[in-house]
Design a protein around this motif. Structure first.
Motif, PDB file in Angstrom:
ATOM      1  N   LEU A  77       0.836  -1.204   0.000  1.00 53.15           N
ATOM      2  CA  LEU A  77       0.000   0.000   0.000  1.00 53.15           C
ATOM      3  C   LEU A  77       0.869   1.251   0.000  1.00 53.15           C
ATOM      4  CD1 LEU A  77      -2.929   0.871   0.066  1.00 53.15           C
ATOM      5  CD2 LEU A  77      -2.789   0.960   2.533  1.00 53.15           C
ATOM      6  N   LYS A  84       1.869   7.012  -6.600  1.00 53.89           N
ATOM      7  CA  LYS A  84       0.956   8.137  -6.838  1.00 53.89           C
ATOM      8  C   LYS A  84       1.676   9.460  -6.675  1.00 53.89           C
ATOM      9  CE  LYS A  84      -3.373   5.891  -5.510  1.00 53.89           C
ATOM     10  NZ  LYS A  84      -4.478   5.868  -4.524  1.00 53.89           N
ATOM     11  N   ILE A  88       2.309  12.390  -9.365  1.00 52.40           N
ATOM     12  CA  ILE A  88       1.893  13.774  -9.159  1.00 52.40           C
ATOM     13  C   ILE A  88       3.048  14.722  -9.394  1.00 52.40           C
ATOM     14  CG2 ILE A  88       1.180  15.409  -7.377  1.00 52.40           C
ATOM     15  CD1 ILE A  88      -0.569  13.209  -6.207  1.00 52.40           C
TER      16      ILE A  88
ATOM     17  N   LEU B 140      -6.948 -16.083  13.523  1.00 50.66           N
ATOM     18  CA  LEU B 140      -6.258 -15.548  12.351  1.00 50.66           C
ATOM     19  C   LEU B 140      -7.247 -14.954  11.355  1.00 50.66           C
ATOM     20  CD1 LEU B 140      -3.395 -18.050  11.474  1.00 50.66           C
ATOM     21  CD2 LEU B 140      -3.262 -15.851  12.609  1.00 50.66           C
ATOM     22  N   TYR B 143      -8.361 -11.628  12.541  1.00 53.10           N
ATOM     23  CA  TYR B 143      -7.260 -10.682  12.364  1.00 53.10           C
ATOM     24  C   TYR B 143      -7.158 -10.238  10.916  1.00 53.10           C
ATOM     25  CZ  TYR B 143      -2.407  -9.098  12.071  1.00 53.10           C
ATOM     26  OH  TYR B 143      -1.269  -8.390  11.806  1.00 53.10           O
ATOM     27  N   PHE B 144      -7.278 -11.187   9.992  1.00 52.03           N
ATOM     28  CA  PHE B 144      -7.191 -10.831   8.569  1.00 52.03           C
ATOM     29  C   PHE B 144      -8.345  -9.927   8.153  1.00 52.03           C
ATOM     30  CE2 PHE B 144      -3.449 -12.648   7.452  1.00 52.03           C
ATOM     31  CZ  PHE B 144      -3.365 -14.027   7.497  1.00 52.03           C
ATOM     32  N   SER B 147      -7.683  -6.462   9.435  1.00 56.56           N
ATOM     33  CA  SER B 147      -6.602  -5.843   8.654  1.00 56.56           C
ATOM     34  C   SER B 147      -7.093  -5.434   7.278  1.00 56.56           C
ATOM     35  CB  SER B 147      -5.429  -6.818   8.517  1.00 56.56           C
ATOM     36  OG  SER B 147      -4.920  -7.173   9.774  1.00 56.56           O
ATOM     37  N   LEU B 151      -7.158  -1.665   5.784  1.00 51.10           N
ATOM     38  CA  LEU B 151      -6.428  -1.370   4.545  1.00 51.10           C
ATOM     39  C   LEU B 151      -7.351  -0.789   3.491  1.00 51.10           C
ATOM     40  CD1 LEU B 151      -4.045  -4.455   4.243  1.00 51.10           C
ATOM     41  CD2 LEU B 151      -3.421  -2.099   4.760  1.00 51.10           C
ATOM     42  N   GLN B 154      -7.945   2.747   4.348  1.00 47.75           N
ATOM     43  CA  GLN B 154      -6.764   3.544   4.041  1.00 47.75           C
ATOM     44  C   GLN B 154      -6.657   3.799   2.544  1.00 47.75           C
ATOM     45  OE1 GLN B 154      -3.288   1.929   5.824  1.00 47.75           O
ATOM     46  NE2 GLN B 154      -1.947   3.577   5.124  1.00 47.75           N
ATOM     47  N   ILE B 155      -6.995   2.790   1.751  1.00 48.16           N
ATOM     48  CA  ILE B 155      -6.966   2.955   0.300  1.00 48.16           C
ATOM     49  C   ILE B 155      -7.978   4.006  -0.140  1.00 48.16           C
ATOM     50  CG2 ILE B 155      -7.509   1.813  -1.885  1.00 48.16           C
ATOM     51  CD1 ILE B 155      -6.323  -0.737  -0.663  1.00 48.16           C
ATOM     52  N   GLU B 158      -6.752   7.460   0.828  1.00 47.25           N
ATOM     53  CA  GLU B 158      -5.662   7.918  -0.041  1.00 47.25           C
ATOM     54  C   GLU B 158      -6.188   8.280  -1.420  1.00 47.25           C
ATOM     55  OE1 GLU B 158      -2.249   5.533  -0.294  1.00 47.25           O
ATOM     56  OE2 GLU B 158      -1.639   5.896   1.766  1.00 47.25           O
ATOM     57  N   ALA B 159      -7.149   7.504  -1.908  1.00 48.30           N
ATOM     58  CA  ALA B 159      -7.704   7.813  -3.225  1.00 48.30           C
ATOM     59  C   ALA B 159      -8.354   9.193  -3.209  1.00 48.30           C
ATOM     60  CB  ALA B 159      -8.716   6.740  -3.627  1.00 48.30           C
ATOM     61  N   TYR B 162      -5.415  11.936  -2.746  1.00 43.49           N
ATOM     62  CA  TYR B 162      -4.572  12.181  -3.918  1.00 43.49           C
ATOM     63  C   TYR B 162      -5.391  12.702  -5.096  1.00 43.49           C
ATOM     64  CZ  TYR B 162      -0.534  10.111  -1.686  1.00 43.49           C
ATOM     65  OH  TYR B 162       0.502   9.861  -0.839  1.00 43.49           O
ATOM     66  N   LEU B 165      -5.626  16.263  -4.359  1.00 44.05           N
ATOM     67  CA  LEU B 165      -4.305  16.889  -4.502  1.00 44.05           C
ATOM     68  C   LEU B 165      -3.968  17.103  -5.975  1.00 44.05           C
ATOM     69  CD1 LEU B 165      -1.952  17.846  -2.744  1.00 44.05           C
ATOM     70  CD2 LEU B 165      -0.893  15.634  -3.091  1.00 44.05           C
ATOM     71  N   GLU B 187       1.841  13.028   4.373  1.00 45.97           N
ATOM     72  CA  GLU B 187       3.076  12.842   3.647  1.00 45.97           C
ATOM     73  C   GLU B 187       3.862  14.117   3.556  1.00 45.97           C
ATOM     74  OE1 GLU B 187       0.385   9.632   2.816  1.00 45.97           O
ATOM     75  OE2 GLU B 187       0.139  11.785   2.641  1.00 45.97           O
TER      76      GLU B 187
END
Lengths: 148, 657
Positions: A77, A84, A88, B140, B143-144, B147, B151, B154-155, B158-159, B162, B165, B187
């Motif tokens: 990730l 990305k 940019i 397990l 947990y997966f 997770s 994730l 988070q994706i 971020e999409a 960005y 941005l 970041e």
């Protein structure tokens, strides 16, 4: 990333880009291999062994494998985020084109506004002249003078 | 061990004689081997006490059970507990044995074999192991799933981040900060709002604190821009002591979006597009605030230079008061955006009453305010909003137009700051403003003069120059007179109009008039020799009189030409036209100008003079309407004047008319 100027990247920039690409590919491969390997190990320890001690050992190992899988996924990730960001901050060609296009648009708009202002001023001057002529030759002004 | 202590006595390890033979040979028992000796020692360990103890316990328990079996039910785990206890005892015994043997160094444990498990025991162990492993896999799985969910979130974050941005990058300069250990979701991106080209020409001394804006994440993962409160300031311009309604409206136009928004507003923006548009607007306002700060900085630096028409009369933080001459004071200030609801005047009054360090005396400020009141009443102040925009435009062209080598003026308008006189931008602006106020006064005077004379027209000529204004006062001959003239003659056509141009450069009034007599010719007694255009400067106070005199002289000239047309010889002076009668008498048509006369600014007198009138001229009271030598004709129109002229012509008894 793109360190060259003008027509294209220099040799050093191309080498750096290739090295960067190779590094990223290695990271991808490492992470994918880690996920596959750990998942395989998880499947392999599904067999129930006779000594219970071994089962405890395997349970700890399974937790460790699962953590490694999640860590590898998180690493992927982050790699995507880096790609990305690279897209940019390295897409100078498209960015420059867009900036030039916007600049031209704004310049045209500024010129259009200036022309419009000039035209408005000329129309206002013509209207003022006409209004003054009408006023000073109108009966209203004559009436005012006669009243005075 | 209970009370009885049993003692076992070992034989002394002395070889005892077993037998003696007849021959006297002694027979001893054979030596005990090592293994035999070990075996005998083991056999000597007596477990009888332990066995006896167990038997006693069992008997006691049975007796208890038999006594209480009728009233209570046995605990279901009782057997297991007992078995475990027995196993524990056996283990402790074995461990003791091993320790004893090892302590004596006689016996060591070679190995132990597990007893063979029973089938049910094997299956139970297997089932326990399988259940344990299954539980492990379930953990397990959970947990997966967790997770994966995190994730995915988070994706998605971020999409969105960005995506926003990238859209911001199309209009703004986005920079990436190389942070060693970036926090989660940050970041280290910043937006740079400063124009590097300004550094080269050095119009700006230092970048603003708002030049670099950090990009953060909000709680929803969307791009967020947080600014400190009161960071954005808007530019204000106004006249000191003048009520300005438009400025207060503009204050309300200042948006409060520069102030940090709570996270609730971010949540309310459902659409990402709207959120990005809001960020664009916010960045634009910050960009504007930076420009305002640059303008204010340059104004401050230029105000203290030796510049034409600019005097600093008051200063404090983010506030500058300037005197631009003519008793007019202006102020320029940077107001925080959260004070946009306050009226400008109240804010300005606060500065005037307290906090300002006036460079002039207090009386000077009072005098300036009194003069401002006069101007306000006379309507001489332009709209401060227009000059606020003009000031921004001047500095914008200076800052960014020069950097991009763009021409300052466009089209036919020349409003750029001329620096030939060394006034600088601020000086030019103040001179433009002073000129505008002064030209308004000139216009008012011209309008009053024109309104007082029916046959005058005022025509404005927009110059499109910020420090030059121009008007023309037209004297139009009525059409009826022109038609009458055209019927009588064809060779010459009299002029139909006379012009007087008034041009104001800064605060200098320049008048050009046609039809005025040559001053030199007047001294020499020849008023016919005249230049077509006379040019001279005057003051504002003298302007009405000069204009009216110019007009009156033009009327005299016109009458003179008309008289010459009909063949009558007439003498023309500055404001009089004389005809010679028989017997040496002269009759004169004299113009009198009075700007304050409400009935008309130009009045006419008819003056009769005989040969001795020159001696009595100085003693004649001009205001005596009943004099034998003069008669007040009144405020005559051109038609009446023309008729009067014709009457005088006929009185003279000459001419073709």
């Amino acid at each position: 990333m793109n360190k060259g100027a003008g027509s294209g990247p220099t040799a050093a920039a191309a080498a750096a880009a290739a090295q960067k690409q190779k590094t990223l590919m290695q990271r991808v491969e490492t992470d994918i291999a880690s996920i596959v390997d750990n998942f395989s190990q998880l499947v392999n320890v599904a067999r129930v062994n006779d000594p219970p001690v071994r089962n405890s050992q395997e349970s700890f190992m399974m937790e460790m494998r699962a953590s490694r899988m999640v860590q590898a996924a998180d690493s992927l990730l982050k790699l995507v985020s880096e790609l990305k960001q690279t897209a940019i901050f390295s897409g100078f060609a498209s960015l420059n084109d867009h900036v030039e296009q916007r600049t031209n648009e704004f310049n045209q708009q500024a010129e259009k506004t200036d022309r419009m202002l000039a035209r408005t001023g000329e129309e206002a001057a013509a209207s003022l002249k006409e209004l003054e002529a009408h006023y000073y030759s109108s009966g209203h002004r004559t009436t005012q003078n006669s009243q005075q | 061990m209970n009370g009885n202590l049993e003692i076992s006595v070992d034989k002394l390890p002395v070889k005892r004689l077993d037998a003696i033979e007849e021959t006297g040979a002694e027979r001893f028992p054979p030596d005990v081997g090592y293994d035999e000796k070990r075996e005998s020692l083991i056999r000597r360990i007596d477990f009888a006490w332990a066995v006896e103890k167990d038997d006693n316990k069992r008997l006691k328990k049975r007796s208890k059970e038999s006594s209480s079996s009728a009233t209570t039910t046995p605990w279901q785990w009782q057997n297991m507990v007992e078995n475990l206890q027995f196993a524990h005892q056996e283990l402790s015994v074995i461990i003791d044995l091993i320790n004893t043997v090892e302590a004596n160094d006689a016996v060591t444990v070679a190995g132990m074999t597990r007893p063979k498990a029973l089938p049910n025991e094997v299956l139970s162990d297997l089932s326990v192991s399988a259940a344990t492993k299954l539980q492990c896999y379930r953990h397990l799985g959970i947990y997966f799933k967790q997770s994966a969910k995190s994730l995915e979130q988070q994706i998605a974050k971020e999409a969105r981040f960005y995506g926003a941005l990238i859209r911001l990058q199309q209009n703004w300069k986005v920079k990436r900060q190389r942070v060693a250990a970036p926090a989660s979701g940050n970041e280290g991106f910043t937006i740079d709002l400063f124009d590097n080209s300004l550094y080269d020409s050095a119009p700006v001394s230092r970048p603003s604190s708002l030049s670099t804006i950090r990009i953060d994440h909000d709680s929803a993962g969307m791009l967020a821009i947080n600014l400190p409160p009161n960071s954005c300031r808007s530019f204000r311009f106004g006249f000191l002591g003048v009520q300005s309604g438009d400025s207060s409206k503009q204050c309300s136009k200042v948006k409060n979006s520069c102030s940090p928004r709570p996270s609730k507003e971010a949540k309310e923006s459902v659409n990402d597009d709207e959120c990005v548009r809001e960020k664009h607007s916010l960045l634009r306002e910050v960009h504007q605030a930076i420009f305002y700060e640059q303008v204010f900085d340059i104004v401050n630096r230029e105000a203290f230079k030796q510049s034409l028409g600019v005097n600093v009369t008051g200063i404090r933080e983010n506030y500058l008061q300037l005197g631009i001459g003519l008793g007019i004071s202006i102020f320029l200030s940077l107001i925080p955006s959260n004070q946009g609801d306050l009226s400008v005047d109240s804010w300005v009054n606060q500065n005037v009453e307290s906090g300002i360090l006036p460079l002039d005396s207090h009386d000077g400020v009072k005098l300036a305010e009194e003069k401002d009141d006069i101007l306000r009443k006379s309507g001489g102040y332009p709209n401060p909003l227009t000059y606020e925009i003009y000031l921004q435009q001047v500095f914008h062209e200076y800052l960014y137009g020069r950097a991009k080598n763009k021409p300052i003026s466009t089209g036919t308008r020349v409003s750029g700051p001329p620096t030939k006189d060394g006034s600088g931008l601020l000086g030019h602006f103040c001179l433009s403003l002073a000129h505008r106020i002064f030209s308004n006064k000139v216009r008012v005077e011209l309008e009053n003069a024109v309104c007082g004379v029916p046959y005058l027209h005022l025509v404005s000529h927009p110059t499109w120059h910020s420090r030059t204004s121009s008007w023309t006062v037209f004297l139009k001959v009525p059409q009826s007179i022109l038609h009458a003239e055209s019927n009588s003659r064809t060779a010459e056509t009299a002029k139909s109009h006379f012009r007087t141009n008034v041009v104001v450069n800064d605060d200098c009034i320049h008048v050009e008039g046609e039809g005025t007599p040559n001053v030199v010719g007047l001294f020499e007694g020849r008023s016919e020799d005249m230049s077509s255009m006379n040019k001279y400067d005057c003051d504002l106070a003298d302007l009405p009189v000069i204009i009216l005199q110019q007009v009156a002289s033009q009327v005299i000239r016109w009458l003179h030409e008309e008289a010459l047309m009909v063949g009558i010889k007439a003498n023309r002076d500055f404001l009089s036209l004389s005809f010679e009668l028989d017997q040496g008498e002269t009759v004169s048509l004299v113009a009198h100008v009075d700007p304050e006369d409400m009935r008309g600014c130009i009045s006419w007198w008819l003056v009769m003079e005989d040969g001795f009138a020159a001696e009595r001229k100085l003693s004649i009271d001009i205001s005596d309407d009943a004099s034998d030598y003069k008669k007040f004709l009144g405020h005559l129109s051109l038609d009446v004047l023309y008729s009067t002229l014709m009457d005088l012509v006929s009185l003279c008894g000459g001419g073709s008319h």
